[in-house]
Design an enzyme around this catalytic site. Structure first.
Site, short mmCIF file in Angstrom:
data_model
loop_
_atom_site.label_atom_id
_atom_site.label_comp_id
_atom_site.label_asym_id
_atom_site.label_seq_id
_atom_site.Cartn_x
_atom_site.Cartn_y
_atom_site.Cartn_z
N ASP A 183 -7.23 -2.18 14.48
CA ASP A 183 -8.62 -2.46 14.08
C ASP A 183 -8.73 -3.76 13.27
O ASP A 183 -9.77 -4.04 12.69
CB ASP A 183 -9.21 -1.28 13.29
CG ASP A 183 -8.49 -1.03 11.96
OD1 ASP A 183 -7.53 -1.75 11.64
OD2 ASP A 183 -8.92 -0.11 11.23
N HIS A 214 -7.03 -4.59 10.57
CA HIS A 214 -6.84 -4.52 9.11
C HIS A 214 -5.54 -5.20 8.66
O HIS A 214 -4.59 -5.30 9.43
CB HIS A 214 -6.88 -3.07 8.61
CG HIS A 214 -5.72 -2.21 8.98
ND1 HIS A 214 -5.80 -0.83 9.05
CD2 HIS A 214 -4.43 -2.50 9.32
CE1 HIS A 214 -4.63 -0.33 9.39
NE2 HIS A 214 -3.78 -1.31 9.56
N GLU A 229 -9.63 -1.73 5.63
CA GLU A 229 -10.26 -1.35 6.88
C GLU A 229 -11.51 -2.20 7.12
O GLU A 229 -12.01 -2.85 6.20
CB GLU A 229 -10.62 0.14 6.82
CG GLU A 229 -9.43 1.05 6.57
CD GLU A 229 -8.47 1.14 7.75
OE1 GLU A 229 -8.33 0.18 8.53
OE2 GLU A 229 -7.85 2.21 7.91
N ASP A 246 0.81 -1.21 0.00
CA ASP A 246 0.00 0.00 0.00
C ASP A 246 0.85 1.27 0.00
O ASP A 246 2.07 1.21 0.17
CB ASP A 246 -0.97 0.00 1.21
CG ASP A 246 -0.29 -0.41 2.51
OD1 ASP A 246 0.96 -0.41 2.57
OD2 ASP A 246 -1.00 -0.72 3.48
P1 PGA Z 1 2.28 -1.01 12.85
O1 PGA Z 1 1.19 -0.98 11.70
O2 PGA Z 1 3.19 -2.14 12.55
O3 PGA Z 1 2.99 0.32 12.75
O4 PGA Z 1 1.55 -1.19 14.15
C1 PGA Z 1 0.58 -2.17 11.35
C2 PGA Z 1 -0.49 -1.96 10.31
O5 PGA Z 1 -1.25 -0.99 10.39
O6 PGA Z 1 -0.57 -2.79 9.40
#
Ligand code: PGA
Length: 260
Positions: free
Chosen positions: A136, A138, A143, A67
């Site tokens: 959350d 994802h 999302e 992404d």
């Molecule tokens: P993070 O992000 O490793 O910075 O917690 C994970 C994500 O949102 O996929």
């Protein structure tokens, strides 16, 4: 789904890096799916170490990132282009032309997303996709309520994700509202998945992913539908798991298991 719980962030990262190295050792021209975020940093550091100290070779590897934020040019310090260059690509020998990251600045997103999907297919699909997980639930920027068969597309970030990522920006208002992301369906097409999760903030999402129902409310739960998915966590991220003893029992019994 295989669940492996490590005592801390460092051993979790090393275990994930070993999985990547195993894929490269059996297929030197593998196609790797890359993830950003703070969690895979240790995994990238370990891959860089394996490259420098044990000649792990990336010269025939192709990569596709999950992404990118919409609106951030590649040179923006919070762009995922910049992140990947800083933390990984500049330290290993992947030819620049083999690196693919969604564009956050294209003038035609639908056409770009289709092109990205086609390009993954042209390379024969992704052999190993690295994943993080949002608080959350994802994967990539899929999302809650994202279709479990979604493909690469433009996505509006959730408030939770904007809050979580605000720590990297000067002001919350600076966090982009949109991202371009591989879909859940795109991710499920990879031959192998490895998801890393660390810290208490991920415990609930990890429990829902592994032991909850498959639901678009927790897009990582779609990993339950994949034939070769491994989730590697540290102690804190595993605290919500009810079947933990069983995962540890499976892992301990693995060396003696009949080979399939
Ligand atoms: P993070 O992000 O490793 O910075 O917690 C994970 C994500 O949102 O996929």
């Amino acid at each position: 789904m295989e669940v492996i719980i490590h005592r801390d962030y460092q051993s979790m990262s090393k275990a994930a890096a070993l999985l990547v190295a195993e894929v490269l050792n059996t297929k030197p021209n593998a196609v790797l799916g890359m993830a950003t975020g703070s969690t895979p940093l240790g995994l990238y550091q370990e891959l860089v170490r394996l490259h420098k100290e044990q000649q792990l070779d990336f010269s025939r590897v192709t990569t596709f990132n999950l992404d990118e934020y919409v609106g951030l040019p590649a040179r923006h310090p919070q762009s995922y282009h910049y992140f990947m260059h800083e933390h990984f690509f500049q330290h290993v020998n992947i030819p620049p032309q083999n690196i693919n990251i969604p564009s956050g600045t294209t003038s035609n997103y639908p056409a770009f997303c289709q092109w990205y999907e086609n390009r993954i297919a042209e390379f024969g699909g992704i052999d190993l996709q690295i994943l993080g997980i949002g608080s959350d639930g994802h994967i990539a920027f899929n999302e809650p309520t994202s279709s479990l068969s979604s493909r690469t597309r433009l996505k509006t970030l959730s408030k939770q994700t904007i809050d979580d990522n605000a720590r990297f920006f000067d002001r919350r208002e600076d966090v982009p509202v949109y991202a371009i992301t591989m879909g859940v369906g795109t991710i499920l097409d990879a031959k192998k998945l490895v998801l890393v999760a660390s810290g208490k903030g991920k415990a609930r999402a990890i429990a829902q992913t592994i032991e909850g129902p498959v639901t678009s409310m927790v897009t990582a739960s779609a990993l339950q539908l994949h034939r070769d998915a491994t989730i590697i966590t540290d102690e804190e991220a595993a605290t919500g798991l009810k079947m933990r003893d069983y995962y540890e029992f499976i892992y301990a019994a693995k060396p003696a298991a009949p080979k399939s």
